[in-house]
Design a protein around this motif. Structure first.
Motif, PDB file in Angstrom:
ATOM      1  N   PRO A   8       0.732  -1.223  -0.096  1.00 32.32           N
ATOM      2  CA  PRO A   8      -0.061  -0.071   0.042  1.00 32.32           C
ATOM      3  C   PRO A   8       0.830   1.310  -0.146  1.00 32.32           C
ATOM      4  O   PRO A   8       1.967   1.311   0.562  1.00 32.32           O
ATOM      5  CB  PRO A   8      -0.761  -0.058   1.335  1.00 32.32           C
ATOM      6  CG  PRO A   8      -0.561  -1.540   1.903  1.00 32.32           C
ATOM      7  CD  PRO A   8       0.792  -1.985   1.303  1.00 32.32           C
ATOM      8  N   PHE A   9       0.396   2.222  -0.921  1.00 32.94           N
ATOM      9  CA  PHE A   9       1.130   3.642  -0.542  1.00 32.94           C
ATOM     10  C   PHE A   9       1.088   4.101   0.758  1.00 32.94           C
ATOM     11  O   PHE A   9       0.152   4.316   1.584  1.00 32.94           O
ATOM     12  CB  PHE A   9       0.602   4.525  -1.600  1.00 32.94           C
ATOM     13  CG  PHE A   9       1.100   5.736  -1.752  1.00 32.94           C
ATOM     14  CD1 PHE A   9       2.168   6.090  -2.618  1.00 32.94           C
ATOM     15  CD2 PHE A   9       0.473   6.885  -1.239  1.00 32.94           C
ATOM     16  CE1 PHE A   9       3.047   7.126  -2.770  1.00 32.94           C
ATOM     17  CE2 PHE A   9       1.289   8.127  -1.332  1.00 32.94           C
ATOM     18  CZ  PHE A   9       2.223   8.187  -1.998  1.00 32.94           C
ATOM     19  N   LEU A  43      -0.208  13.836 -16.147  1.00 33.36           N
ATOM     20  CA  LEU A  43      -0.448  14.403 -14.863  1.00 33.36           C
ATOM     21  C   LEU A  43      -1.150  15.899 -15.404  1.00 33.36           C
ATOM     22  O   LEU A  43      -0.636  16.673 -16.237  1.00 33.36           O
ATOM     23  CB  LEU A  43       0.995  14.915 -14.231  1.00 33.36           C
ATOM     24  CG  LEU A  43       2.165  13.765 -14.002  1.00 33.36           C
ATOM     25  CD1 LEU A  43       3.260  14.247 -13.468  1.00 33.36           C
ATOM     26  CD2 LEU A  43       1.333  12.704 -13.364  1.00 33.36           C
ATOM     27  N   LYS A  44      -2.208  15.814 -14.889  1.00 37.02           N
ATOM     28  CA  LYS A  44      -3.291  16.885 -15.640  1.00 37.02           C
ATOM     29  C   LYS A  44      -3.322  18.120 -14.910  1.00 37.02           C
ATOM     30  O   LYS A  44      -4.151  19.045 -15.122  1.00 37.02           O
ATOM     31  CB  LYS A  44      -4.879  16.258 -15.353  1.00 37.02           C
ATOM     32  CG  LYS A  44      -4.846  14.986 -16.227  1.00 37.02           C
ATOM     33  CD  LYS A  44      -6.008  14.453 -16.300  1.00 37.02           C
ATOM     34  CE  LYS A  44      -6.474  13.148 -17.399  1.00 37.02           C
ATOM     35  NZ  LYS A  44      -7.624  12.277 -17.101  1.00 37.02           N
ATOM     36  N   SER A  45      -2.240  18.447 -14.031  1.00 41.79           N
ATOM     37  CA  SER A  45      -2.105  19.862 -13.622  1.00 41.79           C
ATOM     38  C   SER A  45      -0.762  20.182 -13.355  1.00 41.79           C
ATOM     39  O   SER A  45       0.272  19.191 -13.172  1.00 41.79           O
ATOM     40  CB  SER A  45      -2.784  19.950 -12.044  1.00 41.79           C
ATOM     41  OG  SER A  45      -2.017  19.370 -11.190  1.00 41.79           O
ATOM     42  N   ALA A  81      -3.686  10.470  -6.161  1.00 37.43           N
ATOM     43  CA  ALA A  81      -2.846  10.409  -7.336  1.00 37.43           C
ATOM     44  C   ALA A  81      -1.389   9.956  -7.061  1.00 37.43           C
ATOM     45  O   ALA A  81      -1.098   9.289  -8.072  1.00 37.43           O
ATOM     46  CB  ALA A  81      -2.670  12.011  -8.107  1.00 37.43           C
ATOM     47  N   LEU A  82      -0.708  10.223  -6.182  1.00 32.70           N
ATOM     48  CA  LEU A  82       0.641   9.687  -5.953  1.00 32.70           C
ATOM     49  C   LEU A  82       0.524   8.225  -5.601  1.00 32.70           C
ATOM     50  O   LEU A  82       1.241   7.552  -6.214  1.00 32.70           O
ATOM     51  CB  LEU A  82       1.256  10.515  -4.716  1.00 32.70           C
ATOM     52  CG  LEU A  82       1.630  11.859  -5.274  1.00 32.70           C
ATOM     53  CD1 LEU A  82       2.120  12.553  -3.758  1.00 32.70           C
ATOM     54  CD2 LEU A  82       2.728  12.109  -6.079  1.00 32.70           C
ATOM     55  N   ALA A  83      -0.561   7.726  -5.140  1.00 32.27           N
ATOM     56  CA  ALA A  83      -0.606   6.063  -5.002  1.00 32.27           C
ATOM     57  C   ALA A  83      -0.878   5.802  -6.415  1.00 32.27           C
ATOM     58  O   ALA A  83      -0.357   4.594  -6.559  1.00 32.27           O
ATOM     59  CB  ALA A  83      -1.970   6.106  -4.145  1.00 32.27           C
ATOM     60  N   THR A  84      -1.567   6.418  -7.310  1.00 28.56           N
ATOM     61  CA  THR A  84      -1.722   5.637  -8.633  1.00 28.56           C
ATOM     62  C   THR A  84      -0.333   5.796  -9.299  1.00 28.56           C
ATOM     63  O   THR A  84      -0.085   4.761  -9.865  1.00 28.56           O
ATOM     64  CB  THR A  84      -2.685   6.667  -9.419  1.00 28.56           C
ATOM     65  OG1 THR A  84      -4.041   6.256  -8.585  1.00 28.56           O
ATOM     66  CG2 THR A  84      -2.970   6.080 -10.726  1.00 28.56           C
ATOM     67  N   LEU A  85       0.323   6.649  -9.206  1.00 19.50           N
ATOM     68  CA  LEU A  85       1.613   6.776  -9.613  1.00 19.50           C
ATOM     69  C   LEU A  85       2.416   5.707  -9.214  1.00 19.50           C
ATOM     70  O   LEU A  85       3.548   4.976  -9.935  1.00 19.50           O
ATOM     71  CB  LEU A  85       2.174   8.219  -9.731  1.00 19.50           C
ATOM     72  CG  LEU A  85       1.699   9.273 -10.611  1.00 19.50           C
ATOM     73  CD1 LEU A  85       2.021  10.552 -10.128  1.00 19.50           C
ATOM     74  CD2 LEU A  85       1.698   9.084 -11.811  1.00 19.50           C
ATOM     75  N   ALA A  86       2.683   5.465  -8.030  1.00 13.80           N
ATOM     76  CA  ALA A  86       3.453   4.438  -7.306  1.00 13.80           C
ATOM     77  C   ALA A  86       3.169   3.086  -7.855  1.00 13.80           C
ATOM     78  O   ALA A  86       3.903   2.184  -8.033  1.00 13.80           O
ATOM     79  CB  ALA A  86       3.310   4.572  -5.802  1.00 13.80           C
ATOM     80  N   ARG A  87       1.594   2.667  -7.968  1.00 13.52           N
ATOM     81  CA  ARG A  87       1.257   1.655  -8.236  1.00 13.52           C
ATOM     82  C   ARG A  87       1.696   1.242  -9.881  1.00 13.52           C
ATOM     83  O   ARG A  87       2.061   0.260 -10.362  1.00 13.52           O
ATOM     84  CB  ARG A  87      -0.215   1.468  -8.377  1.00 13.52           C
ATOM     85  CG  ARG A  87      -0.586   1.058  -6.975  1.00 13.52           C
ATOM     86  CD  ARG A  87      -2.292   0.601  -7.092  1.00 13.52           C
ATOM     87  NE  ARG A  87      -3.210   1.501  -7.608  1.00 13.52           N
ATOM     88  CZ  ARG A  87      -3.431   2.671  -7.051  1.00 13.52           C
ATOM     89  NH1 ARG A  87      -3.393   2.734  -5.687  1.00 13.52           N
ATOM     90  NH2 ARG A  87      -4.479   3.447  -7.522  1.00 13.52           N
ATOM     91  N   SER A  88       1.888   2.235 -10.572  1.00 13.01           N
ATOM     92  CA  SER A  88       2.354   2.175 -11.777  1.00 13.01           C
ATOM     93  C   SER A  88       3.866   2.532 -12.293  1.00 13.01           C
ATOM     94  O   SER A  88       4.431   2.289 -13.088  1.00 13.01           O
ATOM     95  CB  SER A  88       1.583   3.176 -12.826  1.00 13.01           C
ATOM     96  OG  SER A  88       1.790   4.493 -12.614  1.00 13.01           O
ATOM     97  N   GLN A  89       4.370   2.507 -10.999  1.00 13.37           N
ATOM     98  CA  GLN A  89       5.913   2.711 -10.746  1.00 13.37           C
ATOM     99  C   GLN A  89       6.748   3.844 -11.348  1.00 13.37           C
ATOM    100  O   GLN A  89       7.825   3.828 -11.730  1.00 13.37           O
ATOM    101  CB  GLN A  89       6.667   1.160 -11.471  1.00 13.37           C
ATOM    102  CG  GLN A  89       6.023   0.060 -10.903  1.00 13.37           C
ATOM    103  CD  GLN A  89       6.765  -1.241 -11.533  1.00 13.37           C
ATOM    104  OE1 GLN A  89       6.749  -1.258 -12.685  1.00 13.37           O
ATOM    105  NE2 GLN A  89       7.034  -2.369 -10.558  1.00 13.37           N
ATOM    106  N   MET A  90       5.700   4.926 -11.475  1.00  7.38           N
ATOM    107  CA  MET A  90       6.034   6.196 -11.922  1.00  7.38           C
ATOM    108  C   MET A  90       7.040   6.976 -10.909  1.00  7.38           C
ATOM    109  O   MET A  90       7.817   7.623 -11.134  1.00  7.38           O
ATOM    110  CB  MET A  90       4.992   7.058 -12.569  1.00  7.38           C
ATOM    111  CG  MET A  90       4.295   6.399 -13.715  1.00  7.38           C
ATOM    112  SD  MET A  90       5.393   6.362 -15.330  1.00  7.38           S
ATOM    113  CE  MET A  90       4.186   5.743 -16.151  1.00  7.38           C
ATOM    114  N   ILE A  91       6.520   6.657  -9.637  1.00  5.32           N
ATOM    115  CA  ILE A  91       7.212   7.186  -8.614  1.00  5.32           C
ATOM    116  C   ILE A  91       7.634   6.027  -7.591  1.00  5.32           C
ATOM    117  O   ILE A  91       6.984   4.738  -7.777  1.00  5.32           O
ATOM    118  CB  ILE A  91       6.590   8.119  -7.874  1.00  5.32           C
ATOM    119  CG1 ILE A  91       5.458   7.652  -6.919  1.00  5.32           C
ATOM    120  CG2 ILE A  91       6.189   9.576  -8.425  1.00  5.32           C
ATOM    121  CD1 ILE A  91       4.659   8.367  -6.042  1.00  5.32           C
TER     122      ILE A  91
END
Length: 99
Positions: A8-9, A43-45, A81-91
């Motif tokens: 989990p994030f 990243l929409k903003s 949003a950061l949790a989603t990026l972590a799941r996709s390994q972007m962060i």
């Protein structure tokens, strides 16, 4: 899948943009492409782009959000949003070796 991707994030630990991910600025924010898993995210903003870029300079997500002057009322949305990026390994979680 890395062990971090399944966990989990946790916003209370240090994070950074993955070295395998590249940000390309766009008028709406940025495109993020991961060269390892070939995923593309939007990243929409521009404030979210600033947060992702600033992660490496701060000890955790809340201090990054504060440094980027994200209003308190928006923190939950940014963490999501950061949790989603972590799941996709972007962060990824930052460790002593990656600092």
């Amino acid at each position: 899948m890395s062990p971090d991707a399944a966990a989990p994030f946790d916003p209370s630990v240090p994070w950074r943009k993955s070295p395998s991910a590249a940000l390309r600025p766009e008028p709406f924010g940025a495109l993020v492409y991961h060269f390892g898993n070939r995923k593309l995210s939007f990243l929409k903003s521009k404030p979210l782009v600033a947060v992702v870029t600033a992660l490496e300079a701060h000890p955790d997500v809340p201090s990054t959000l504060a440094a980027c002057e994200v209003p308190e009322a928006q923190h939950r949305a940014y963490v999501t949003a950061l949790a989603t990026l972590a799941r996709s390994q972007m962060i990824q979680r930052r460790t002593e070796e990656s600092a």
